[in-house]
Write an enzyme that holds these catalytic residues in place. Structure first.
Site: not given
Ligand code: ACM
Ligand code: ZN
Length: 768
Positions: A268, A333, A193
């Site tokens: 991420h 995201e 991440d």
């Molecule tokens: C997530 O909670 N962004 C998968």
């Protein structure tokens, strides 16, 4: 008539229609209890034939498990004709088709025990059940019963984010043990991440040399850590070597847990881009962020072939370490602003005939999927990978509620459900005022237990695509393994039952009773579990005739002994014991705790009751509140209880994109000097204070005149979870009081919900 009903009851019992349960979590498919017990003695042996390595591995694990429960550890020997007094463990030949690949049958008789399964996985789960039964007794006694058991779902998972906080290897082993204890079989390891790259990749050493370390800002709140990094300042981080990964995967395999690695892309990944900025669109170096990143704009460039070569190299090493069929590639995201500006990304879109950046993301994912498929692997990703089109061969992890999972299943994708509403164990599990800081939300033990992974909307055929579910553990607010334990235990016990036990056998009462034993097992194992289920909640019932409040106290624990006070003092075992709802007729504070075996089971939670002029008065709302945030019926805004910082506490009324306009009928014209409106702000949950509150008064309910306005002074960007009363001090006399709380028309700029309406939460309107 009476005889007939006894006869019918006897028939139902003999047909097994009254389900019996054993002291096992998750609850077995079928249990038939018998009289008597089997006692493990010094002479008891386990008879088990070992013909290969897998069977040897099982026998060694089984020995360890039994040893950790029993006062006596039975010796494992090859089968003999001597069955009496012994435990006979056997692989079925021929197979028992009813119990599948992971099921087992267990027959505990007075003089012997039979454990059978088609596989060593089934035997392993059978031994876990024996362990549980032993820990519920003196360690040597097994109550007689016949058990048939097998799981409802094939994917029974728990995820762990080791990027936001690095978790040491020892804790990962423990985590796998906890999964196995709950007959869960998937460990989804979130290795990548923004805030840390956690897996050694030999071809790209900087991923861990640079990407695994960030400026140490552990003393600051997660959301306020984005100060510039200074040269040579202390670093926080860590990573797993390939040797460590191999050992973990192998350890998990023996415990029938598949480890599924997650290598995030295209977003991420600031940790990766800090090490190799050339795979971003801008090529600009940005340090590994020490805290919150939002929105996720600094992402892999989809226009450069080098990005894909890099990712294929990384995935090649990853596949070498993880034999799992599934490889998780994230996909969530991604904000595509860099792609919009990047010449190479735009060129890719033109060359490939892609109409927008969503389709570019779809191109990205499909290209990676092809690579994984070529290597005999299967792609799984967060539900955003559906956007822009996807081949049905990919599996979807539905996290933004169940809706993406429904759409995916209808389109022929396999789906793992992990909706934030029930499966995000980074959310609070009790009242936030009694809990360590968490991400937000509120998912209690009972709420997890209530979860049904197969949505009603699906046909029987579509429902087959729901292959299971998992809980996700994002660790922004969990700095170490002990804290992770607190967040997963006991909620994973509830989840394990959702995933293993038959849907129709779900029984909250019985589960909460069995949790009593489960807590004892956790004590035995030294688990740092939450006792939030023992927190006491006070529920009011209003009497409009005499303006009194009847209070009932409840918990999520089984058969709790609740003690309470009404004078503000801390309750003890000498305080009043709660037996039935009681009446309150003046403002006072109710404090309550559960005391069990002389020990207080959780902190006391005080509920202040305010008896004021509007209590139990009729309230007319111009706009309805959200069905999800109804609070407690018609008197919710005037029930004498103020909402707490937990917006799910059952006191708040929530409005999405609408004002609160509430007219309170005081019954007759009354004098008052203060109108106070309670409001809540939880920026992370898209809940904002109103811009202002206006109070108007009327004698006839038709013609109102303005009494005054109170402005909110707190910024919508203030991320602290908070509540306030917007108070208008002004003398007046009227029968009707109209309160208007003006909602923030749009979430603020730079907020995840920018451009969308925010939520308004109101409780309580106090008139004095
Ligand atoms: C997530 O909670 N962004 C998968
Ligand atoms: Zn680009």
């Amino acid at each position: 008539m009476k005889r007939l009903s006894i006869f019918i009851a006897a028939m139902l019992i003999s047909l097994g229609m009254f389900a019996q349960t054993a002291d096992i979590v998750p609850s077995p498919v079928s249990v038939v209890k018998k009289d008597g017990v089997f006692k493990i003695s010094d002479n008891t042996k386990v008879l088990f034939k070992i013909t290969n390595e897998t069977e040897k591995e099982f026998s060694e694990l089984a020995k360890d498990i039994l040893k950790s429960a029993a006062g006596i550890t039975p010796e494992f020997v090859a089968p003999t004709t001597q069955k009496e007094g012994n435990i006979l463990i056997q692989l079925n030949n021929p197979l028992d088709t009813k119990i599948g690949n992971e099921g087992y049958t267990l027959s505990i008789q007075n003089d012997r025990v039979f454990l059978n399964a088609n596989t060593t996985a089934g035997l392993f789960y059978g031994v876990q059940s024996i362990w549980q039964l032993l820990t519920s007794t003196d360690g040597t006694t097994l109550p007689c019963m016949d058990v048939t058991d097998y799981p409802r779902f094939g994917w029974r998972g728990l995820h762990l984010d080791v990027s936001r906080h690095f978790m040491p290897v020892e804790f990962i082993y423990k985590y796998i043990d906890y999964l196995a204890l709950h007959k869960m079989n998937v460990f989804h390891w979130h290795l990548v991440d923004d805030q840390g790259w956690r897996i050694e990749i030999k071809k790209y050493p900087k991923l861990t040399e640079v990407g695994a370390w960030r400026a140490d800002r552990e003393d600051l709140d997660w959301k306020s850590r984005n100060e510039p990094v200074k040269e040579n300042e202390p670093k926080y981080g860590g990573f797993y070597t390939q040797e460590e990964v191999k050992d973990i995967v192998e350890y998990a395999r023996k415990k029938h847990v598949t480890v599924i690695p997650e290598i995030e892309m295209p977003a991420h990944v600031m940790s990766a881009l800090a090490a190799y900025p050339e795979y971003s669109c801008t090529g600009e170096y940005k340090p590994v962020p020490p805290g919150k990143v939002w929105p996720n704009t600094h992402i892999f460039c989809a226009g450069k072939d080098e990005t894909f070569n890099f990712l294929e190299d990384v995935l090649t090493e990853v596949m070498g370490l993880f034999p799992s069929t599934y490889i998780h590639i994230g996909g969530d995201e991604a904000t595509k602003t860099e792609w919009e500006k990047c010449e190479l990304c735009q060129k890719r879109m033109t060359d490939e005939g892609l109409k927008d950046e969503h389709e570019l993301q779809a191109y990205f994912i499909k290209r990676i999927e092809k690579f994984l498929n070529k290597n005999g692997r299967h792609l799984i990703g967060w539900d955003e990978i559906l956007e822009g089109g996807l081949d049905p061969t990919a599996t979807i992890m539905s996290w933004r509620g169940s809706k993406p999972g429904i759409e995916a299943a209808q389109a022929g994708h396999d789906v793992v459900m992990s909706p934030a509403s029930h499966c995000y164990f980074d959310y609070y599990q009790g009242n936030p005022s009694l809990e360590p800081q968490a991400f937000g939300g509120n998912i209690t033990l009972k709420k997890v237990y209530s979860y049904e992974p197969v949505p009603e909307e699906l046909s029987a055929d579509e429902a087959k695509h729901i292959i299971g579910a998992q809980a996700n553990i994002w660790t922004e607010y969990m700095p170490n393994g002990r804290h992770v334990e607190y967040m997963i235990m006991p909620r994973m016990s509830a989840l394990s039952e959702v995933l293993w036990s038959p849907k129709d056998a779900k029984d909250w009462g019985d589960f909460s009773k069995r949790m009593e034993s489960q807590y004892k097992r956790f004590d035995k194992l030294g688990v740092n579990y939450a006792t939030s289920a023992f927190q006491v909640t006070a529920k009011p019932e209003l009497n409009p005739e005499n303006k009194t409040i009847k209070v009932s106290l409840s918990t999520e624990a089984w058969n709790p002994d609740i003690y309470y006070t009404t004078d503000g003092s801390e309750p003890t075992a000498q305080s009043k014991k709660y037996t039935e709802p009681f009446i309150i007729c003046k403002s006072q504070s109710v404090k309550a705790v559960v005391i069990k075996d002389g020990k207080q089971k959780s902190q006391s939670l005080g509920t202040d009751f305010f008896i004021h002029k509007a209590v139990a008065c009729k309230v007319d709302q111009k706009y309805p509140n959200s069905k999800s945030y109804e609070s407690t019926g018609e008197y919710a805004l005037v029930n004498g209880i103020k909402g707490s910082k937990d917006h799910h506490d059952g006191n708040w009324k929530g409005f999405n994109g609408k004002d609160l306009v509430a007219t309170i009928d005081l019954g007759e014209s009354q004098s008052f000097s203060k109108v106070s409106t309670g409001v809540l702000q939880n920026n992370g949950a898209w809940i904002f204070y109103p811009t202002h509150v206006t109070v108007e008064v009327s004698e006839d309910g038709e013609n109102f005149k303005k009494l005054g306005t109170v402005k909110n002074k707190v910024s919508a960007n203030d991320g602290d979870l908070q509540i306030q009363d917007l108070v208008l001090n002004k003398k007046a006399k009227a029968r009707y009081v109209r309160v208007t709380a003006a909602h923030l028309t749009s979430c603020p700029k730079n907020h995840a919900g920018a451009g969308y309406p925010g939520w308004l939460f109101v409780d309580e309107i106090i008139i004095e």
